[in-house]
Every structure is written in C-alpha cells, then in structure tokens.
Design an enzyme around this catalytic site. Structure first.
Site, PDB file in Angstrom:
ATOM      1  CB  CYS A 149     141.220  39.775  33.077  1.00 13.57           C
ATOM      2  SG  CYS A 149     141.323  39.048  34.733  1.00 13.57           S
ATOM      3  CE1 TYR A 150     137.189  41.082  38.023  1.00 10.57           C
ATOM      4  CE2 TYR A 150     139.096  40.275  39.225  1.00 10.57           C
ATOM      5  CZ  TYR A 150     137.756  40.195  38.927  1.00 10.57           C
ATOM      6  OH  TYR A 150     136.975  39.235  39.534  1.00 10.57           O
TER       7      TYR A 150
END
Length: 345
Positions: A149-150
């Site tokens: 996600c990051y």
C-alpha cells in the site's frame, strides 16, 4: 464468468477483495478459506455480508484452488509459495496480496522479512502488479505480486518525475501516514483504540520493510539508483494513506512544467487524478475507491518539489488494485467492478 477463490479470506485484505468481487459483473466467488475461522460463514464474521454472501470459510485451500480460475491470497509473508505453485500447475492465475512476490532480489526479502524464497524457479514468473507501470507484463502474467500500500502511493506520486534529467538529488525523503487497517487484523499494542485514538505518531522510522520495494521500482523507473528515507506514521482512522515526497529539482524546472508532465503521463489513467495546481490531495475523497489523487506543490525558496499522493490503503493499495490486475489478466476492461465514487463529505 470468471470463477474466483480467496485464500486467507477472513483478514482485512481478503474480505475487501470479497466485497469488490461480489459487485463484479464478470466474477463468481466459488470458494473462500481461512484456518482460524474454518466452517464459519463469511456473514458471521463480517455482518455486512449478511444475506449477500453466506459462503463458509473452508479449511482446505486445495479445494478453493480446484474450484477457481483465479486465486487471491491474503496471507502473511512466507506462506504463499506452495499455493501459488499449485495454482500455476493447474494452469490458473494467482494474485498474491502479501509480500512474497514483490521483491526481485531474494537477499532483500531475507533481510527485510526474515524469510527466504524456497522455490526460486517460481519467482522467475512473478510480475509486479502496478498497472500504471507494468500493464503489458500483467496482461501476459499468471503470477502477480500485488504492490504494497505504501509503495503504491509513493510510486504513483513519483513516476512522472523519475526522468533523470529533471531532479538533482537521487535521495528522496518520503513521509507517509496510514490508517490502522494497514497493520492488518491482528491486534498489537500500537493498534489498540486507546493508543491510536487522538494520536499520531511515526513507527519503524527509517527501517520499514516497504523501503526496498519502493527503491526497487523507482530505480527501474529512473534507470539510476534511487534511495529513499522513508518514515511511516499511524493515523487514527480506519483506512487511507497520505504520502508526502520531497524532490530536489534542477534549478531551471518550473512547477507549471512538472504539472504538465504529470497531466500528460496520467491523461489516460482512469484511477490516477492529478489535481489542479493550488489544490491539496485529501484522503477523505479517495476512501472506498480505487483512485489515487495527486497534488503538486513547490517550496520556491529551496526549489524542492512536494508531491502529495493519497489512496485508500485497502482498495488501490490492496484489493482494488488486485482486481484491476485480474481484469487485465483476463482481458476485461480495467475498470470493471471498480467504478466507485468516494464520499462527498
């Protein structure tokens, strides 16, 4: 109809994949598995599925694989390899939402995750699943490593600027903040309500395991080695990521020119929205959607570009992106089942 199965469906990632697949016009969910909740119905664990999906969680992953055309795996690091191999042996497709097929270098995986690749031949088939940069490879792939996600928020935020002649410093500072779901379903000291409520704090500053993934992909984009200082933070919200990146530009580059470059790069990308200059990306307006909103700003005094990138960590950062990959793999329109508009307030 595409028959889909989910291994590890009781976790946040797996349940979010299920939520989207149930609204996908070309997909039938034929099996879900979860050891910890075996024989329970999905709707018992997640009441939002009541009278919508009452499938039982199976204990036997092989049964899920046998039923499906495509497998989504929401598993901890170090577990996905055997399931991926069984899926590919049956000429089916495997999309891993975990970390096992993201990193090219097994030494990076061993250092950052404390695991090792047991099936090196399998990893020769993996394709990194960021559609905006790997679309053609994804269309031909059977094994996808869904991005973290990051890393998704950072890569989409920086992709257009990775042309080497634009920036002066190959070291980039990244500050990111994520909702609590990014830590997974298992409760920890940091994710207790009393710790996260009315709080905001960094964690794993400078040594988060998403660092090598971000550097790996930015280096590919640039063609030159890129190094980042990455500091994640925990937000007291359920979902969403805000990533802020700082890039030293060469002196003759103007913000208006960078903005034009971003517009041109993403003009055909439905799920990346470059906001008008002067606007600020806000996670509120991407939650529950597959969109990434990007805003561009300039520290004129230091000639530093500031890029803000926002996504829903559970959608564009996980489940939505996985389904975007599935659509590409099966020759469907990329946005099928993903056209959700975010909240207006």
């Amino acid at each position: 109809m595409i028959k889909a199965g989910i291994i590890g469906a009781s976790g946040y990632a797996g349940s979010e994949v299920l939520r989207f697949l149930l609204n996908h016009p070309e997909v039938e969910v034929v099996g879900v598995s979860a050891h910890s909740d075996a024989n329970k119905k999905v709707s018992e664990l997640y009441p939002s599925f009541y009278q919508i999906c009452d499938l039982p969680f199976l204990e036997d992953e092989d049964e899920v694989i046998a039923r499906a055309d495509v497998i989504f795996a929401g598993l901890p690091a170090g577990i996905s390899e055997p399931f991926a191999q069984k899926t590919l042996d049956q000429n089916k497709k495997f999309i891993d939402l975990g970390a096992d097929f993201r990193l090219d270098n097994p030494e990076d995986y061993a250092f950052w995750y404390g695991k090792k690749y047991e099936n090196s031949a399998l990893h020769q088939q993996q394709v990194y699943g960021l559609p905006e940069t790997h679309r053609n490879e994804i269309k031909q792939a059977s094994l996808i490593g869904n991005p973290g996600c990051y890393p998704t928020s950072v890569q989409l935020g920086l992709y257009p600027i990775m042309l080497p002649h634009l920036y002066a410093n190959k070291h980039i500072i990244v500050n990111s903040a994520s909702g609590v779901t990014g830590a997974g379903k298992k409760l920890t000291e940091d994710t207790h309500f009393t710790k996260t409520n009315e709080s905001f704090h960094p964690y794993k500053a400078g040594n988060h395991r998403h660092t090598p993934e971000i550097e790996q992909e930015l280096t590919k984009m640039s063609g030159e080695a890129i190094h980042i200082t990455f500091v994640p933070h925990l937000l007291p919200v359920n979902r969403g990521i805000v990533s802020t990146m700082y890039i030293d530009l060469k002196k003759d580059i103007k913000l208006e020119d960078i903005y034009k470059l971003y517009q041109e790069t993403y003009q055909d990308e439905q799920f990346v929205r470059v906001l008008p200059l002067g606007k600020q990306a806000d996670l509120k307006f991407v939650t529950y959607t597959n969109y990434c909103d990007i805003s561009l700003h300039m520290d004129e005094r230091n000639h530093t570009l500031i890029v803000v990138s926002t996504i829903d960590n559970m959608v564009k950062g996980t489940a939505g992106q996985a389904i975007q990959n599935m659509n590409l793999m099966f020759g469907l329109k990329e946005n099928t089942g993903l056209n959700y508009v975010g909240p207006s307030f």
